[in-house]
Enzyme design. Structure first.
Site: not given
Ligand code: NAD
Length: 492
Positions: A164, A240, A243-244, A262, A297, A473
């Site tokens: 994104n 996402s 996947t995390g 994240e 997000c 972050e």
């Protein structure tokens, strides 16, 4: 500002190149001419064929990074920061081209993507400026000894990023680990890889071979090879929730690695009865990031509005959306382009259909704008009377859909906000300072805005509570997280 036609012409020139990855200081294709296709979400046509790396090529990149690490680490932070600043300069010099590539393969509006490129350069310079903050501490552990900590880089770092904010994430995510003395292998999203591949060309002569590399591949094989690699001890992931989870499982299976994830959000904007409906409406529209078709997000995709002001807020939102324009991402006059892919488009339409089945009422938008037969466009959609426990109110949509949840005096809006498993951002609209502070304390989210929604402030940690992730972050915390502490005892 260039016109749409001028942008289109420049895009055609940019797309004429051979796309290459960056491995050991060289621009390389994938072996045997392996490529994957990139589709424009506006024209629905294939616009580029990009390298589709093999896992052997990933292995090669890791070996080069490992070999380059000692020299890079020993250069010291000031010299490393100089090169990160140089990267920021080169990125800014190519701002127009990078933004055009992001707009054409991601679908978001060109003005907005130009803002991403500017932000990327600013963040890179911010981390370069923090180079000498990679400090240890001394502790008076014994009366005569010297006991101090020193911060050491991890070695080879893998950075895996989502579709994104392609260029912003590509630059923002490598700056801190590079300044901290790590070698970085970046894996861009295969859906929006073009600006990162132009970055490969731009970064080629900035860093020594092996210090910064870019590999790209279709599907999970390439990123999983990085995640599971024994020479990679630190992974930074943005993307996402599933996947995390997969990354955390992979790292648990293959060693002990430091991982930042994240992830997604289902963020609430709470409007208390004393808030100005016009300001709430403006915050709700801004917080939804309709200019990215809601694909952000931090989007405040649940509007928890007190019933006494709900009708007025919805009326004001309607007035704002009436001025909202949808069209080509290359047209600087437009506010919103298409969603990134057919998959994302179909997923968002499914959410809307299921929400109406569950009793939500479409107060605005609801589907494809009538004037477009091609392009993955979805209008800004407002769903009213949403049940806070329903599917649409609890799962991340990542599309231009705002769920309105009305609450009354007998309800606790903070409990509703906290009832989802995500915890990325929250927003509070009230003029009562006490209510504002209490709500900010109670919200289970990594970020809270009072009377605003959306902005990131450099230096302020960004990251999620609960299923929105691990780690912070955009701040000193991020830089330090790319180091590990060593305790040194000097006894006299
Ligand atoms: P995604 O998880 O599908 O993909 C992200 C990256 O992971 C891609 O580069 C992909 O190739 C790679 N990947 C795929 N399978 C993998 C595996 N098994 N192991 C390792 N890597 C793998 O995410 P997406 O659809 O590109 O992005 C949207 C998501 O990102 C949303 O959930 C959004 O909320 C989240 N996001 C979070 C933040 C944040 O700061 N919290 C910022 C932006 C986006």
């Amino acid at each position: 500002m260039r016109t749409e036609a001028e942008n289109q012409k420049r895009v055609s020139e940019l797309l004429a190149r051979e796309w290459r990855m960056l491995v050991n200081g060289e621009l390389v294709p994938a072996p045997e001419g392996r490529t994957l296709e990139v589709t424009s979400p506006f024209t629905e046509q294939v616009i580029a064929s990009v390298p589709d790396a093999t896992t052997d090529q990933v292995e090669e990149a890791v070996q080069h990074a490992d070999a380059a690490f000692p020299e890079w680490r020993d250069r010291g932070p000031v010299a490393r920061a100089e090169l990160v600043r140089k990267l920021a300069d080169v990125v800014e010099e190519h701002l127009d081209d990078l933004a055009l590539l992001d707009a054409i393969d991601g679908g978001a509006q060109i003005r907005v993507m130009a803002g991403d490129v500017r932000a990327a350069a600013t963040i890179a310079r911010y981390f370069a400026g923090l180079a000498l903050e990679i400090k240890g501490e001394s502790v008076p552990a014994t009366p005569t000894g010297v006991h101090f900590t020193s911060r050491m880089p991890w070695g080879v770092v893998a950075k895996i990023i989502p579709f994104n904010h392609p260029l912003l994430f590509a630059v923002r995510n490598i700056a801190a680990p590079l300044v901290a003395g790590n070698c970085v292998i970046l894996k861009p999203s295969e859906i929006t890889p073009l600006s990162a591949l132009l970055l490969a060309e731009l970064a080629k002569d900035v860093f020594p071979p092996g210090v910064f590399q870019i590999v790209l591949g279709n599907g999970p094989d390439v990123p999983r090879t990085l995640v599971r690699h024994p020479l990679i001890n630190r992974i930074g992931f943005t993307g996402s929730e599933p996947t995390g989870q997969s990354i955390l499982r992979d790292t648990a299976d293959t060693g002990f690695k430091e991982v930042t994830v994240e992830l997604g959000g289902k963020n609430a904007l709470i409007a208390f009865p004393d808030a100005d409906p016009a300001k709430v409406a403006a915050g709700a529209v801004k917080g939804m990031n309709f200019t990215w078709s809601g694909q952000s997000c931090g989007s405040t995709s649940r509007l928890l509005v007190h019933e006494s002001i709900a009708d007025q807020v919805l009326k004001e939102i309607g007035a704002l959306l009436a001025r909202h324009t949808i069209g080509s991402p290359l047209d600087p006059e437009m506010d919103q382009g298409p969603l990134v892919s057919k998959r994302q488009y179909e997923k968002v339409l499914d959410f809307i259909a299921r929400a109406t089945d569950d009793g939500a009422v479409v107060a605005a938008g609801g589907g494809r704008p009538a004037e477009y037969d091609t392009g993955y466009f979805i209008e800004p959609t407002i769903l009213d009377n949403v049940d806070p426990a329903s599917h649409v109110a609890t799962e991340e949509i990542f599309g231009p859909v705002l769920s309105v949840i009305r609450w009354g005096d007998a309800d606790d809006p903070v409990a509703i906000a906290n009832s989802v498993r995500f915890g990325l951002t929250g927003s509070v609209y009230t003029n009562d300072l006490r209510v504002a502070h209490r709500t900010a304390q109670r919200l289970e989210t990594g970020t809270v805005w009072i009377n605003d929604a959306g902005p990131h402030y450099l230096g302020m940690p960004f990251g999620g509570f609960k299923s929105s992730g691990l780690g912070r972050e955009e701040s000193l915390d991020e830089l330090l997280s790319y180091t590990q502490l060593k305790s040194i005892h000097v006894l006299t």
